[in-house]
Scaffold this motif. Sequence first.
Motif, PDB file in Angstrom:
ATOM      1  N   VAL A   1     -12.909 -11.160  25.612  1.00  0.00           N
ATOM      2  CA  VAL A   1     -11.708 -12.003  25.631  1.00  0.00           C
ATOM      3  C   VAL A   1     -11.000 -11.964  24.281  1.00  0.00           C
ATOM      4  O   VAL A   1      -9.758 -11.968  24.208  1.00  0.00           O
TER       5      VAL A   1
ATOM      6  N   THR B   1      -7.217 -10.837  23.985  1.00  0.00           N
ATOM      7  CA  THR B   1      -6.196 -11.738  23.438  1.00  0.00           C
ATOM      8  C   THR B   1      -5.438 -11.067  22.299  1.00  0.00           C
ATOM      9  O   THR B   1      -4.203 -11.160  22.200  1.00  0.00           O
TER      10      THR B   1
ATOM     11  N   PHE C   1      -1.090 -18.751  25.902  1.00  0.00           N
ATOM     12  CA  PHE C   1      -2.170 -17.768  26.057  1.00  0.00           C
ATOM     13  C   PHE C   1      -3.382 -18.386  26.746  1.00  0.00           C
ATOM     14  O   PHE C   1      -4.031 -17.748  27.573  1.00  0.00           O
ATOM     15  N   GLN C   2      -3.699 -19.628  26.406  1.00  0.00           N
ATOM     16  CA  GLN C   2      -4.859 -20.286  26.998  1.00  0.00           C
ATOM     17  C   GLN C   2      -4.698 -20.418  28.501  1.00  0.00           C
ATOM     18  O   GLN C   2      -5.641 -20.155  29.262  1.00  0.00           O
TER      19      GLN C   2
ATOM     20  N   PHE D   1      -5.092 -16.865  30.116  1.00  0.00           N
ATOM     21  CA  PHE D   1      -6.456 -16.358  30.153  1.00  0.00           C
ATOM     22  C   PHE D   1      -7.382 -17.267  30.960  1.00  0.00           C
ATOM     23  O   PHE D   1      -8.379 -16.792  31.512  1.00  0.00           O
TER      24      PHE D   1
ATOM     25  N   THR E   1     -13.381 -18.432  28.433  1.00  0.00           N
ATOM     26  CA  THR E   1     -12.252 -17.505  28.309  1.00  0.00           C
ATOM     27  C   THR E   1     -11.035 -18.213  27.726  1.00  0.00           C
ATOM     28  O   THR E   1     -10.367 -17.693  26.820  1.00  0.00           O
TER      29      THR E   1
ATOM     30  N   SER F   1      -9.552 -17.538  23.865  1.00  0.00           N
ATOM     31  CA  SER F   1      -8.182 -17.048  23.669  1.00  0.00           C
ATOM     32  C   SER F   1      -7.388 -18.006  22.782  1.00  0.00           C
ATOM     33  O   SER F   1      -6.630 -17.568  21.907  1.00  0.00           O
TER      34      SER F   1
ATOM     35  N   THR G   1      -8.509 -17.582  19.186  1.00  0.00           N
ATOM     36  CA  THR G   1      -8.039 -16.307  18.643  1.00  0.00           C
ATOM     37  C   THR G   1      -6.563 -16.368  18.290  1.00  0.00           C
ATOM     38  O   THR G   1      -6.151 -15.875  17.230  1.00  0.00           O
TER      39      THR G   1
END
Length: 312
Positions: free
Chosen positions: A187, A191, A219-220, A223, A289, A293, A296
């Motif tokens: 992941v 990302t 993004f969260q 993902f 996940t 993300s 990151t």
Amino acid sequence: MVEARAGERQTPIVPPGNVAGRALVITVAIMTFLASLTIGAVSLVSKTAAEWQNDISREITVQVIPREGLDMDAALSSVEEVARATSGVTAAARLTDSATSRLLEPWLGGDLSLDELPVPRLVVVSIDAGAPPDFDALRTRLQSEVPEARLDDHRAWVSRLVAMASAMILTGIGVLVLVLVATTLTVVFATRGAMAGNKQIVEVLHFVGARSEFIAAQFQTHFLRMGLIGALFGGSAAVVLFWMMGLWTESNQARPEADQISALFGSFAIGWSGYLGVAFVIVLVGGLTALTSRFTVVRQLSLIDMLSPVEN
């Protein structure tokens, strides 16, 4: 600050569907499938080990070794009488010839004549788990009445199997941890790849005032959706596999192969604990996940903030 107007539909920062996204879903599905198999196997082995430990407190066997001139029927009858007369014994019954042949069938074939081979005969002795008999005294009494009798309380055999089961459980936990670590690293790279593919959009939004939490949330969400989809596919495949193996075991009870599996793992059913474990893995992988993300993205944006004064 960049804020969405009421009723205005936002264009997602991360495209909802692309080749990299589908590859991540497949990867997460495979990882979840392996993790679910590990959870199911650990649950099955743990349940079986507990059953083995319970069986040792309920049943023992007496083996009568054949020799020339021995009246096997009389010897078995004597063993049954001695066992039934012992305090702590609830029942004693010899294993029939057909049952003995069935036990030996996987190794000696189906056309087995017990009269032609020196096959030991067994007497199954049921004991009171709350007040078990004195095994040493029972062993001595049996050998005085029937010298060919050998009492086996299965303790050494079961203790080795339980030790092996414990080692398998620890190994399964280690495999589960490695699978989760591999999923996290996958992941992270996915990302970073998504941020690199949308670098200009992310940097423009960040520099015009969009909060890091807003970008990370985009993004969260993306993902999290992919992680849950992959986890559901992988977990469902594992559940179907366990269900099919359980059906195969039940439908092939008459075969020696199924008998051996049943002797080790019962009905090969992982039970509610196993299914709950698979559900927990699905939720865990989806949450892992999303959080990975988010972490990151926030870290990458902080690096952008650190490098931007130098570039200016």
